[in-house]
Motif scaffolding. Structure first.
Motif, PDB file in Angstrom:
ATOM      1  N   ALA A 170     -52.197 -33.918 122.805  1.00  0.00           N
ATOM      2  CA  ALA A 170     -50.960 -34.702 122.816  1.00  0.00           C
ATOM      3  C   ALA A 170     -49.765 -33.788 123.050  1.00  0.00           C
ATOM      4  CB  ALA A 170     -50.812 -35.449 121.492  1.00  0.00           C
ATOM      5  N   GLY A 171     -48.652 -34.398 123.471  1.00  0.00           N
ATOM      6  CA  GLY A 171     -47.433 -33.640 123.713  1.00  0.00           C
ATOM      7  C   GLY A 171     -46.792 -33.163 122.415  1.00  0.00           C
ATOM      8  N   THR A 172     -45.849 -32.229 122.547  1.00  0.00           N
ATOM      9  CA  THR A 172     -45.143 -31.668 121.394  1.00  0.00           C
ATOM     10  C   THR A 172     -43.970 -32.564 121.025  1.00  0.00           C
ATOM     11  OG1 THR A 172     -45.756 -29.415 122.050  1.00  0.00           O
ATOM     12  CG2 THR A 172     -43.889 -29.658 120.537  1.00  0.00           C
ATOM     13  N   ARG A 173     -43.965 -33.065 119.799  1.00  0.00           N
ATOM     14  CA  ARG A 173     -42.883 -33.945 119.353  1.00  0.00           C
ATOM     15  C   ARG A 173     -41.545 -33.200 119.355  1.00  0.00           C
ATOM     16  NH1 ARG A 173     -46.848 -35.393 115.406  1.00  0.00           N
ATOM     17  NH2 ARG A 173     -47.751 -37.420 115.848  1.00  0.00           N
ATOM     18  N   GLU A 204     -51.784 -31.798 117.646  1.00  0.00           N
ATOM     19  CA  GLU A 204     -51.904 -32.356 118.997  1.00  0.00           C
ATOM     20  C   GLU A 204     -53.365 -32.413 119.447  1.00  0.00           C
ATOM     21  OE1 GLU A 204     -47.963 -30.049 118.742  1.00  0.00           O
ATOM     22  OE2 GLU A 204     -50.060 -29.754 118.156  1.00  0.00           O
ATOM     23  N   LEU A 223     -39.791 -31.976 121.613  1.00  0.00           N
ATOM     24  CA  LEU A 223     -39.564 -30.912 122.588  1.00  0.00           C
ATOM     25  C   LEU A 223     -38.353 -31.214 123.459  1.00  0.00           C
ATOM     26  CD1 LEU A 223     -40.614 -28.255 123.880  1.00  0.00           C
ATOM     27  CD2 LEU A 223     -41.956 -29.687 125.440  1.00  0.00           C
ATOM     28  N   GLU A 224     -38.122 -32.497 123.753  1.00  0.00           N
ATOM     29  CA  GLU A 224     -37.001 -32.882 124.611  1.00  0.00           C
ATOM     30  C   GLU A 224     -35.645 -32.530 124.004  1.00  0.00           C
ATOM     31  OE1 GLU A 224     -37.808 -36.240 121.775  1.00  0.00           O
ATOM     32  OE2 GLU A 224     -39.039 -34.912 123.044  1.00  0.00           O
ATOM     33  N   ASN A 282     -49.147 -24.468 124.449  1.00  0.00           N
ATOM     34  CA  ASN A 282     -49.227 -25.720 123.702  1.00  0.00           C
ATOM     35  C   ASN A 282     -48.309 -26.785 124.287  1.00  0.00           C
ATOM     36  OD1 ASN A 282     -51.171 -24.868 121.917  1.00  0.00           O
ATOM     37  ND2 ASN A 282     -49.731 -24.257 120.330  1.00  0.00           N
ATOM     38  N   TYR A 283     -47.011 -26.425 124.517  1.00  0.00           N
ATOM     39  CA  TYR A 283     -46.114 -27.488 124.956  1.00  0.00           C
ATOM     40  C   TYR A 283     -46.254 -27.829 126.428  1.00  0.00           C
ATOM     41  CZ  TYR A 283     -42.432 -24.019 126.317  1.00  0.00           C
ATOM     42  OH  TYR A 283     -41.701 -23.006 126.885  1.00  0.00           O
ATOM     43  N   THR A 284     -46.989 -26.992 127.201  1.00  0.00           N
ATOM     44  CA  THR A 284     -47.350 -27.397 128.566  1.00  0.00           C
ATOM     45  C   THR A 284     -48.738 -28.036 128.591  1.00  0.00           C
ATOM     46  OG1 THR A 284     -48.189 -25.161 129.040  1.00  0.00           O
ATOM     47  CG2 THR A 284     -45.898 -25.644 129.655  1.00  0.00           C
ATOM     48  N   GLN A 285     -49.336 -28.205 127.402  1.00  0.00           N
ATOM     49  CA  GLN A 285     -50.575 -28.971 127.197  1.00  0.00           C
ATOM     50  C   GLN A 285     -51.783 -28.386 127.918  1.00  0.00           C
ATOM     51  OE1 GLN A 285     -48.169 -32.778 128.003  1.00  0.00           O
ATOM     52  NE2 GLN A 285     -49.793 -33.503 126.620  1.00  0.00           N
ATOM     53  N   ARG A 307     -54.904 -29.741 126.628  1.00  0.00           N
ATOM     54  CA  ARG A 307     -55.216 -31.129 127.028  1.00  0.00           C
ATOM     55  C   ARG A 307     -55.069 -32.099 125.844  1.00  0.00           C
ATOM     56  NH1 ARG A 307     -59.024 -27.900 129.309  1.00  0.00           N
ATOM     57  NH2 ARG A 307     -60.589 -28.437 127.761  1.00  0.00           N
TER      58      ARG A 307
END
Length: 469
Positions: free
Chosen positions: A154-157, A324, A159-160, A146-149, A152
């Motif tokens: 949206a990105g993971t909120r 996402e 994550l940063e 999921n967090y590497t998409q 395809r």
């Protein structure tokens, strides 16, 4: 803030049975309990959610492999439904389908101080298997796919906050297991990070104090499994006056249990007991093609055991406006009935102890982890508790905690477990079978700095225990 100061800031006063409108847990909180429930209702109204069972033929990008019969995604990622074969002493005992998800995901909670009170950034997250659609979840709850998409989407909120150069100060970072009866060696990274700078808040997220979250664990199907496992790993702040009495004998014994740490000899005895329990386990387990699983059959819309006693593998189409990806299909494991996880608790010399079991589960990395006193899979009744004295004692026990909570909603469909903490009297024998041991809450929480000691059900109950002190 230093690591020690951050650890000491993880506080929360017990609030007893949760109130829906006015709560003692609101002290120092950015939003009141009333405001939380108003926001929660708004999230339900604002979402566009749909989960529909479908035949396997309508799954997108999922197929049964012709050579193994395994159900897998075309990308080769996410997870697969495979077969498991279990042997006891070299003799085949049973086989079943199992979820194989080798990826390590992130279950992470962002924490931040506001006016000296630590808050957790929690998410109203939809999962297709949730019986009530939305549940209170960690800031980040994502598989690696999921967090590497890979999807395809949206990105993971946020994550940063957990990976990369901008991540916060790490307070908790440990790999923990998940259900060994349904997952093959599944692990997730349980994390808590402290942020000091500005953290913009999306409409699906809110800051809640630990006291508020602990109070909410007393509400059926509200705080999800992933939040509970992370919360169990957090240190607990206790009253500074060690001799002070709350006026409640149970709570006083529980506070002493949080404080009590045995000497090195006592700690060594616990680890020796656990190692001995693992050496006694004569089970072996291995993955096999799904076509080799005996006693199970595949129809157009489910994989089920012939007796209809265990679980089913089903397929679902999902729509979720807040995720996402807005629409997808996937397999889900659908249990039959409700599970049960219960800790027996009793004071020993004024210190509350929990009766812990060293329990084999064939899907665990090391086969055996510490579990609640009673752990029954969905559909099993109390008659399956083999110890008659224990069964009789539970009939007269005082239930200190009792709630029905959901398991992993991303892989399981409406999987429910009744979680209980039952206090028994001092006439309950201290002599227990070899695979059981009396332990303090402090002994268990100390072990949570490491992975593969406490199973997911024990960690969930410890998170619930935090609401009682």
């Amino acid at each position: 803030m230093t690591r020690l100061a951050a650890s000491r800031a993880l506080t929360g006063e017990a609030a007893g049975v949760p109130a829906r409108r006015i709560s003692a847990a609101d002290d120092g909180a950015l939003m009141s309990t009333q405001e939380f429930y108003d926001w929660w209702a708004d999230r339900h109204r604002s979402g566009r959610f749909m989960v529909e069972r479908i035949p396997f033929s309508r799954l997108d990008d999922w197929n049964f492999e012709p050579d193994t019969g395994n159900l897998a995604h075309a990308s080769g990622r996410f997870f697969t439904i495979e077969g498991l074969q279990v042997r006891d002493g070299g003799r085949e005992t049973w086989s079943q389908p199992i979820i194989n998800q080798p990826e390590i995901g992130i279950l992470g909670i962002v924490v931040k101080e506001f006016d000296g009170v630590l808050h957790c950034l929690m998410q109203a997250k939809m999962e297709p298997g949730n019986i009530n659609t939305l549940q209170l979840s960690p800031t980040v709850q994502a598989t690696r796919s999921n967090y590497t998409q890979v999807h395809r989407g949206a990105g993971t909120r946020y994550l940063e906050c957990f990976v990369g150069p901008a991540r916060g100060q790490v307070l908790v970072d440990v790999l923990q297991s998940e259900q060994g009866a349904w997952f093959w060696r599944k692990r997730n990274r349980n994390m808590v990070v402290l942020m000091t700078g500005d953290v913009p808040v999306h409409e699906d997220y809110r800051w809640l104090t630990l006291a508020q979250i602990r109070e909410l664990t007393q509400v059926d199907n509200l705080v999800n499994m992933d939040a509970r496992t992370v919360l169990s790993c957090l240190p607990v702040e206790l009253p500074e006056d060690e001799d002070a009495s709350t006026g409640d004998p149970f709570r006083d014994a529980l506070i002493r249990s949080y404080r009590y740490r045995p000497d090195d000899v006592g700690a060594g005895e616990v680890l020796s007991w656990f190692t001995e329990a693992k050496t006694r386990c004569d089970w072996t387990a291995r993955l096999v093609p799904l076509t080799k699983v005996g006693g199970w059959e595949r129809t157009d819309d489910e994989i089920t055991d012939g007796e209809g006693r265990h679980f089913r593998i089903i397929a679902a189409e999902v729509e979720a406006g807040t995720r996402e990806v807005k629409r997808w299909t996937q397999p889900l494991l659908f249990p039959r009935g409700e599970g049960r996880a219960l800790f027996v608790a009793r004071p020993i010399d004024g210190v509350l102890h929990l009766l812990v079991q060293a329990r084999p589960e064939f899907g665990l990395m090391d086969m055996v982890e510490m579990a609640p006193t009673v752990q029954l899979l969905p559909g099993a009744g109390v008659t399956e508790i083999e110890d008659l004295l224990l069964r009789d004692a539970l009939a007269d026990a005082t239930m200190r905690y009792d709630a029905v909570l959901s398991e992993e909603g991303g892989r399981f469909y409406q999987a429910l477990t009744r979680y209980q903490i039952a206090e028994v009297g001092e006439d309950f024998s201290l002599d227990v079978p070899a695979n059981f041991r009396w332990m303090t809450v402090r002994q268990l929480t100390d072990l949570l700095r490491h992975g593969h000691y406490l199973n997911i059900e024990a960690r969930s109950l410890l998170a619930c225990m935090h609401s009682l002190y």
